[in-house]
Design a protein around this motif. Structure first.
Motif, PDB file in Angstrom:
ATOM      1  N   UNK A  33       0.833  -1.206   0.000  1.00  0.00           N
ATOM      2  CA  UNK A  33       0.000   0.000   0.000  1.00  0.00           C
ATOM      3  C   UNK A  33       0.866   1.254   0.000  1.00  0.00           C
ATOM      4  N   UNK A  34       1.911   1.274   0.830  1.00  0.00           N
ATOM      5  CA  UNK A  34       2.804   2.441   0.884  1.00  0.00           C
ATOM      6  C   UNK A  34       3.489   2.660  -0.461  1.00  0.00           C
ATOM      7  N   UNK A  35       4.000   1.582  -1.068  1.00  0.00           N
ATOM      8  CA  UNK A  35       4.681   1.708  -2.366  1.00  0.00           C
ATOM      9  C   UNK A  35       3.725   2.218  -3.437  1.00  0.00           C
ATOM     10  N   UNK A  36       2.493   1.709  -3.438  1.00  0.00           N
ATOM     11  CA  UNK A  36       1.504   2.166  -4.417  1.00  0.00           C
ATOM     12  C   UNK A  36       1.130   3.618  -4.222  1.00  0.00           C
ATOM     13  N   UNK A  37       0.960   4.033  -2.987  1.00  0.00           N
ATOM     14  CA  UNK A  37       0.620   5.424  -2.694  1.00  0.00           C
ATOM     15  C   UNK A  37       1.764   6.357  -3.090  1.00  0.00           C
ATOM     16  N   UNK A  38       2.993   5.963  -2.787  1.00  0.00           N
ATOM     17  CA  UNK A  38       4.154   6.781  -3.178  1.00  0.00           C
ATOM     18  C   UNK A  38       4.250   6.900  -4.698  1.00  0.00           C
ATOM     19  N   UNK A  39       4.062   5.786  -5.412  1.00  0.00           N
ATOM     20  CA  UNK A  39       4.148   5.808  -6.876  1.00  0.00           C
ATOM     21  C   UNK A  39       3.064   6.707  -7.472  1.00  0.00           C
ATOM     22  N   UNK A  40       1.859   6.626  -6.949  1.00  0.00           N
ATOM     23  CA  UNK A  40       0.754   7.441  -7.462  1.00  0.00           C
ATOM     24  C   UNK A  40       0.991   8.927  -7.178  1.00  0.00           C
ATOM     25  N   UNK A  41       1.470   9.253  -5.992  1.00  0.00           N
ATOM     26  CA  UNK A  41       1.761  10.659  -5.675  1.00  0.00           C
ATOM     27  C   UNK A  41       2.886  11.198  -6.549  1.00  0.00           C
ATOM     28  N   UNK A  42       3.938  10.404  -6.754  1.00  0.00           N
ATOM     29  CA  UNK A  42       5.037  10.828  -7.622  1.00  0.00           C
ATOM     30  C   UNK A  42       4.528  11.111  -9.029  1.00  0.00           C
ATOM     31  N   UNK A  43       3.675  10.243  -9.546  1.00  0.00           N
ATOM     32  CA  UNK A  43       3.145  10.415 -10.904  1.00  0.00           C
ATOM     33  C   UNK A  43       2.272  11.662 -11.004  1.00  0.00           C
ATOM     34  N   UNK A  44       1.483  11.918  -9.985  1.00  0.00           N
ATOM     35  CA  UNK A  44       0.582  13.075 -10.034  1.00  0.00           C
ATOM     36  C   UNK A  44       1.310  14.390  -9.796  1.00  0.00           C
ATOM     37  N   UNK A  45       2.460  14.359  -9.137  1.00  0.00           N
ATOM     38  CA  UNK A  45       3.218  15.582  -8.880  1.00  0.00           C
ATOM     39  C   UNK A  45       4.060  16.003 -10.078  1.00  0.00           C
ATOM     40  N   UNK A  46       4.284  15.102 -11.013  1.00  0.00           N
ATOM     41  CA  UNK A  46       5.066  15.420 -12.203  1.00  0.00           C
ATOM     42  C   UNK A  46       4.190  16.204 -13.175  1.00  0.00           C
ATOM     43  N   UNK A  47       4.732  17.232 -13.809  1.00  0.00           N
ATOM     44  CA  UNK A  47       3.932  17.948 -14.802  1.00  0.00           C
ATOM     45  C   UNK A  47       3.618  17.016 -15.966  1.00  0.00           C
ATOM     46  N   UNK A  48       2.451  17.175 -16.568  1.00  0.00           N
ATOM     47  CA  UNK A  48       2.100  16.311 -17.695  1.00  0.00           C
ATOM     48  C   UNK A  48       3.069  16.524 -18.855  1.00  0.00           C
ATOM     49  N   UNK A  49       3.358  15.453 -19.557  1.00  0.00           N
ATOM     50  CA  UNK A  49       4.269  15.512 -20.697  1.00  0.00           C
ATOM     51  C   UNK A  49       3.442  15.704 -21.957  1.00  0.00           C
ATOM     52  N   UNK A  50       3.747  16.737 -22.703  1.00  0.00           N
ATOM     53  CA  UNK A  50       3.065  16.974 -23.969  1.00  0.00           C
ATOM     54  C   UNK A  50       3.727  16.123 -25.036  1.00  0.00           C
ATOM     55  N   UNK A  51       2.961  15.244 -25.620  1.00  0.00           N
ATOM     56  CA  UNK A  51       3.470  14.353 -26.655  1.00  0.00           C
ATOM     57  C   UNK A  51       3.241  15.021 -28.005  1.00  0.00           C
TER      58      UNK A  51
END
Length: 78
Positions: A33-51
């Motif tokens: 649960x901790x690893x999943x929460x950390x991964x999700x927060x890291x992903x949401x804190x990154x600015x979106x990448x314009x493809x």
């Protein structure tokens, strides 16, 4: 350390417990649960990448109109 109670859908909790039990590692449900929460927060804190890609000639900027650039960027027919 902060202790909290979180309600998890039964099917997801069962799936997670099975994964932990079958992993053969010393991982616990808590660690998963901790690893999943950390991964999700890291992903949401990154600015979106314009493809998006602007074709250029010798680095002098776009040499196509915007409709063609959009088609080229996404592999669409022009």
């Amino acid at each position: 350390m902060h202790k909290t109670t979180v309600e998890i859908p039964e099917a997801l909790a069962t799936r997670a417990k099975r994964f932990v039990a079958a992993s053969g590692r010393t991982a616990t449900l808590r660690e998963l649960i901790i690893a999943g929460l950390e991964r999700e927060l890291d992903a949401r804190e990154q600015p979106p990448v314009a493809d998006f890609y602007w074709p250029t000639v010798s680095g002098e900027g776009p040499r196509v109109d915007s409709a063609s650039a959009l088609a080229l960027s996404y592999g669409l027919p022009e």
